[in-house]
Design an enzyme around this catalytic site. Structure first.
Site, PDB file in Angstrom:
ATOM      1  N   ASP A 143     -15.322  57.864  19.522  1.00 43.70           N
ATOM      2  CA  ASP A 143     -15.837  56.651  20.161  1.00 43.70           C
ATOM      3  C   ASP A 143     -16.903  56.961  21.210  1.00 43.70           C
ATOM      4  O   ASP A 143     -17.156  56.163  22.106  1.00 43.70           O
ATOM      5  CB  ASP A 143     -14.694  55.812  20.763  1.00 43.70           C
ATOM      6  CG  ASP A 143     -13.954  56.579  21.838  1.00 43.70           C
ATOM      7  OD1 ASP A 143     -14.277  57.774  22.058  1.00 43.70           O
ATOM      8  OD2 ASP A 143     -13.069  55.983  22.471  1.00 43.70           O
ATOM      9  N   HIS A 179     -39.746  75.037  15.007  1.00 46.09           N
ATOM     10  CA  HIS A 179     -38.831  74.024  15.551  1.00 46.09           C
ATOM     11  C   HIS A 179     -37.533  74.646  16.040  1.00 46.09           C
ATOM     12  O   HIS A 179     -36.460  74.063  15.900  1.00 46.09           O
ATOM     13  CB  HIS A 179     -38.563  72.936  14.506  1.00 46.09           C
ATOM     14  CG  HIS A 179     -39.758  72.075  14.253  1.00 46.09           C
ATOM     15  ND1 HIS A 179     -39.905  71.288  13.144  1.00 46.09           N
ATOM     16  CD2 HIS A 179     -40.896  71.891  14.971  1.00 46.09           C
ATOM     17  CE1 HIS A 179     -41.061  70.658  13.183  1.00 46.09           C
ATOM     18  NE2 HIS A 179     -41.695  71.015  14.286  1.00 46.09           N
ATOM     19  N   ASP A 209     -41.313  74.787  24.939  1.00 49.35           N
ATOM     20  CA  ASP A 209     -41.937  73.509  24.549  1.00 49.35           C
ATOM     21  C   ASP A 209     -40.963  72.428  24.997  1.00 49.35           C
ATOM     22  O   ASP A 209     -39.882  72.269  24.413  1.00 49.35           O
ATOM     23  CB  ASP A 209     -42.149  73.484  23.026  1.00 49.35           C
ATOM     24  CG  ASP A 209     -42.934  72.256  22.564  1.00 49.35           C
ATOM     25  OD1 ASP A 209     -43.044  71.282  23.333  1.00 49.35           O
ATOM     26  OD2 ASP A 209     -43.423  72.274  21.417  1.00 49.35           O
ATOM     27  N   ASP A 232     -45.403  66.241  26.492  1.00 49.64           N
ATOM     28  CA  ASP A 232     -45.190  67.256  25.445  1.00 49.64           C
ATOM     29  C   ASP A 232     -46.007  68.493  25.794  1.00 49.64           C
ATOM     30  O   ASP A 232     -47.194  68.571  25.467  1.00 49.64           O
ATOM     31  CB  ASP A 232     -45.609  66.678  24.083  1.00 49.64           C
ATOM     32  CG  ASP A 232     -45.399  67.669  22.948  1.00 49.64           C
ATOM     33  OD1 ASP A 232     -44.761  68.712  23.166  1.00 49.64           O
ATOM     34  OD2 ASP A 232     -45.873  67.383  21.830  1.00 49.64           O
ATOM     35  N   HIS A 242     -49.821  75.001  11.889  1.00 49.54           N
ATOM     36  CA  HIS A 242     -49.803  73.570  12.211  1.00 49.54           C
ATOM     37  C   HIS A 242     -51.216  73.131  12.565  1.00 49.54           C
ATOM     38  O   HIS A 242     -52.158  73.910  12.478  1.00 49.54           O
ATOM     39  CB  HIS A 242     -48.793  73.254  13.326  1.00 49.54           C
ATOM     40  CG  HIS A 242     -48.980  74.056  14.589  1.00 49.54           C
ATOM     41  ND1 HIS A 242     -49.973  73.797  15.493  1.00 49.54           N
ATOM     42  CD2 HIS A 242     -48.283  75.119  15.086  1.00 49.54           C
ATOM     43  CE1 HIS A 242     -49.866  74.642  16.505  1.00 49.54           C
ATOM     44  NE2 HIS A 242     -48.859  75.468  16.275  1.00 49.54           N
ATOM     45  N   HIS A 265     -51.547  66.016  18.098  1.00 49.33           N
ATOM     46  CA  HIS A 265     -51.083  64.718  17.570  1.00 49.33           C
ATOM     47  C   HIS A 265     -51.188  63.674  18.672  1.00 49.33           C
ATOM     48  O   HIS A 265     -51.286  64.011  19.854  1.00 49.33           O
ATOM     49  CB  HIS A 265     -49.632  64.849  17.080  1.00 49.33           C
ATOM     50  CG  HIS A 265     -48.712  65.493  18.096  1.00 49.33           C
ATOM     51  ND1 HIS A 265     -48.127  64.786  19.110  1.00 49.33           N
ATOM     52  CD2 HIS A 265     -48.318  66.789  18.257  1.00 49.33           C
ATOM     53  CE1 HIS A 265     -47.393  65.626  19.848  1.00 49.33           C
ATOM     54  NE2 HIS A 265     -47.499  66.845  19.359  1.00 49.33           N
ATOM     55  N   HIS A 285     -44.624  62.254  18.579  1.00 48.48           N
ATOM     56  CA  HIS A 285     -45.627  62.262  17.498  1.00 48.48           C
ATOM     57  C   HIS A 285     -45.946  60.793  17.269  1.00 48.48           C
ATOM     58  O   HIS A 285     -45.321  60.126  16.449  1.00 48.48           O
ATOM     59  CB  HIS A 285     -45.073  62.923  16.235  1.00 48.48           C
ATOM     60  CG  HIS A 285     -44.762  64.373  16.437  1.00 48.48           C
ATOM     61  ND1 HIS A 285     -43.901  65.083  15.652  1.00 48.48           N
ATOM     62  CD2 HIS A 285     -45.222  65.259  17.367  1.00 48.48           C
ATOM     63  CE1 HIS A 285     -43.829  66.339  16.081  1.00 48.48           C
ATOM     64  NE2 HIS A 285     -44.629  66.465  17.128  1.00 48.48           N
ATOM     65  N   GLU A 312     -52.780  71.760  21.100  1.00 49.18           N
ATOM     66  CA  GLU A 312     -51.749  72.789  21.097  1.00 49.18           C
ATOM     67  C   GLU A 312     -52.003  73.920  20.096  1.00 49.18           C
ATOM     68  O   GLU A 312     -51.247  74.098  19.143  1.00 49.18           O
ATOM     69  CB  GLU A 312     -50.381  72.164  20.835  1.00 49.18           C
ATOM     70  CG  GLU A 312     -50.281  71.223  19.657  1.00 49.18           C
ATOM     71  CD  GLU A 312     -48.861  70.656  19.510  1.00 49.18           C
ATOM     72  OE1 GLU A 312     -47.925  71.464  19.404  1.00 49.18           O
ATOM     73  OE2 GLU A 312     -48.708  69.427  19.498  1.00 49.18           O
ATOM     74  N   TYR A 372     -48.619  82.763  15.720  1.00 54.95           N
ATOM     75  CA  TYR A 372     -47.231  83.198  15.518  1.00 54.95           C
ATOM     76  C   TYR A 372     -47.278  84.412  14.605  1.00 54.95           C
ATOM     77  O   TYR A 372     -47.542  84.281  13.405  1.00 54.95           O
ATOM     78  CB  TYR A 372     -46.415  82.052  14.903  1.00 54.95           C
ATOM     79  CG  TYR A 372     -46.663  80.734  15.635  1.00 54.95           C
ATOM     80  CD1 TYR A 372     -45.938  80.421  16.777  1.00 54.95           C
ATOM     81  CD2 TYR A 372     -47.670  79.859  15.212  1.00 54.95           C
ATOM     82  CE1 TYR A 372     -46.194  79.247  17.476  1.00 54.95           C
ATOM     83  CE2 TYR A 372     -47.938  78.685  15.907  1.00 54.95           C
ATOM     84  CZ  TYR A 372     -47.195  78.391  17.031  1.00 54.95           C
ATOM     85  OH  TYR A 372     -47.457  77.236  17.732  1.00 54.95           O
ATOM     86  N   ARG A 395     -47.938  79.585  22.084  1.00 52.36           N
ATOM     87  CA  ARG A 395     -48.518  78.239  21.965  1.00 52.36           C
ATOM     88  C   ARG A 395     -48.816  77.745  23.381  1.00 52.36           C
ATOM     89  O   ARG A 395     -48.016  77.964  24.289  1.00 52.36           O
ATOM     90  CB  ARG A 395     -47.557  77.275  21.256  1.00 52.36           C
ATOM     91  CG  ARG A 395     -48.112  75.867  21.128  1.00 52.36           C
ATOM     92  CD  ARG A 395     -47.384  74.980  20.107  1.00 52.36           C
ATOM     93  NE  ARG A 395     -45.994  74.714  20.430  1.00 52.36           N
ATOM     94  CZ  ARG A 395     -44.957  75.249  19.814  1.00 52.36           C
ATOM     95  NH1 ARG A 395     -45.138  76.121  18.836  1.00 52.36           N
ATOM     96  NH2 ARG A 395     -43.721  74.948  20.185  1.00 52.36           N
ATOM     97  N   GLU A 397     -49.924  74.171  25.050  1.00 49.68           N
ATOM     98  CA  GLU A 397     -50.060  72.758  24.686  1.00 49.68           C
ATOM     99  C   GLU A 397     -50.270  71.898  25.920  1.00 49.68           C
ATOM    100  O   GLU A 397     -49.459  71.939  26.855  1.00 49.68           O
ATOM    101  CB  GLU A 397     -48.779  72.309  23.962  1.00 49.68           C
ATOM    102  CG  GLU A 397     -48.751  70.834  23.618  1.00 49.68           C
ATOM    103  CD  GLU A 397     -47.534  70.447  22.790  1.00 49.68           C
ATOM    104  OE1 GLU A 397     -46.482  71.096  22.929  1.00 49.68           O
ATOM    105  OE2 GLU A 397     -47.633  69.463  22.040  1.00 49.68           O
TER     106      GLU A 397
END
Ligand code: GLY
Ligand code: MN
Ligand code: MN
Length: 432
Positions: free
Chosen positions: A40, A239, A256, A267, A346, A350, A357, A380, A384, A401, A403
């Site tokens: 619950d 991710h 990130d 972001d 990538h 965005h 996004h 960004e 890698y 990265r 960004e």
């Protein structure tokens, strides 16, 4: 959090929707629902972005109807219920909802199906966002209303409200820009905290905890997305959110993380050494990504296409990979054959807004979209480097990265995230 200035904007946005759907249109939007986590217990509630954009109303179990014939809005929401409110917290109820949210009519959510059947009559187009089960129920009701040989005038077509709302949400108004600037600023504070506390032997989730604590200290209640704290080769999993590894001396850590402020997203990504200093190989790789970040931000302005920024990032990163001897051959050949994709998989960024996004798409009229004043986006670039035998040992499993969040203007774009360092000497100087 009730924001009267935002509500004023919602009234103006609904006027624009009325202009788009015309006198024969009726638009129906559903709020998000509370989602059960287990047993619950529920996930923290997050309002549906489109519903919020047009109403500012932040409760579940609500329906918003825009009647193009009268240009009036009807909100169906939860009734006041002292017994339930004692357990679950206060609700606006139908009277306060009308007053606070500047809606012409409000009624109990229990009434929406009865009313909507009446409201559908007399309209030619039904505009919806086809996402939840609730929309399916609405469409079923619309079908069921059709009786053979009746003279009732019912909507003949169902139109996609996405086409209207996406182009509106793509260009931010001043109230939205202020919320985005604030989300970016608090997100930056979280990153500075991460840079200051990260040290060998900490778990990644310890760093995550420090970021969240900084967000909460500044009034943030939810992140815009799941936080990534990725040490060493975890940074090459785009991710990665497991955040359960131990930070080790000599590694870089990629963070990130973005705060959500009144449903608007920050972001930011930064990459920094677990110890104080970059190794020479890490420094060279980082500098390539940093230069691309700055050059693409420098090129971003009204009138240029999204594609041109993306192409610029590909060209500069590929040249960087050649300089680092991670690729060989000519620049054009590596771009044409997409060899850079082994290290940069990538795109450059965005749209950013109510969603991290954000809606809007990258093409219009079959062409790459042209940037316009008051669009908000991320820049960004990242590299890698896989942990493979053909890679020099010192660069195996290193991911970077950087960004930032920017607002597009006629001239230079506005960088909302420059409260958090990204220059090598600034990062190395932070803990001196
Ligand atoms: N944090 C998600 C992204 O950078 O796109
Ligand atoms: Mn992003
Ligand atoms: Mn990000």
């Amino acid at each position: 959090m009730f924001n009267p200035t935002y509500i004023e904007q919602c009234v103006l946005r609904r006027k624009r929707v009325f202009d788009e759907i015309g006198v024969h249109g009726i638009a129906v939007l559903f709020s998000a629902s509370e989602k059960k986590r287990s047993g619950d217990t529920s996930y923290p509630f997050r309002q549906d972005s489109d519903f919020y954009y047009l109403s500012g109303f932040d409760e579940p179990d609500a329906v918003l109807i825009l009647d193009g014939a009268t240009r009036e809005t009807i909100l169906f929401c939860r009734d006041s219920d002292p017994e339930r409110e004692m357990w679950e917290g206060s609700r606006y109820g139908i009277d306060k909802a009308r007053e606070y949210f500047k809606i012409e009519y409000t009624a109990s959510i229990n009434q929406w199906q009865k009313h909507v059947k009446e409201l559908l009559k007399g309209h030619r187009q039904l505009w919806t966002l086809n996402r939840y089960n609730k929309e399916k129920k609405l469409l079923q009701m619309w079908h069921d209303l059709y009786q053979p040989h009746t003279s009732q005038s019912l909507p003949e077509s169902c139109m996609n409200l996405r086409t209207v709302l996406d182009s509106m949400r793509l260009i931010k108004d001043e109230v939205e820009l202020e919320l985005l600037r604030h989300a970016a600023k608090i997100s930056a504070f979280g990153h500075v905290k991460a840079m200051c506390v990260a040290a060998p032997k900490m778990y990644e989730y310890h760093v995550e905890g420090e970021i969240l604590s900084e967000f909460f200290r500044h009034g943030i209640r939810q992140c815009a997305y799941n936080t990534i704290v990725a040490a060493g080769k975890n940074a090459c999993t785009l991710h990665y959110t497991n955040n359960e590894s131990v930070l080790q001396s000599g590694q870089l850590v990629l963070v990130d993380a973005g705060a959500e402020w009144q449903n608007y997203a920050g972001d930011i990504s930064r990459t920094f050494p677990v110890d104080n200093d970059f190794t020479p190989a890490q420094r060279d790789l980082y500098q390539v990504v940093l230069d691309v970040n700055k050059k693409v931000i420098g090129a971003a302005r009204a009138g240029v296409t999204y594609e041109s920024l993306n192409n610029l990032s590909v060209e500069l990163l590929t040249q960087g990979l050649l300089d680092l001897k991670l690729l060989s051959g000519s620049l054009n050949d590596n771009i044409e054959k997409q060899k850079y994709k082994r290290f940069y998989m990538h795109s450059i960024g965005h749209w950013l807004g109510l969603d991290v996004h954000d809606v809007g798409g990258r093409f219009e009229h079959g062409q790459s979209i042209v940037l316009r004043e008051n669009m908000c986006m991320t820049i960004e670039p990242g590299l890698y480097i896989p942990d493979d035998v053909d890679i020099p040992t010192e660069l195996r499993g290193v991911g970077v990265r950087i960004e930032d969040n920017i607002i597009i203007h006629q001239d230079e774009s506005e960088v909302c995230t420059d409260y958090v360092p990204k220059e090598i000497d600034e990062i190395e100087g932070l803990n001196q």
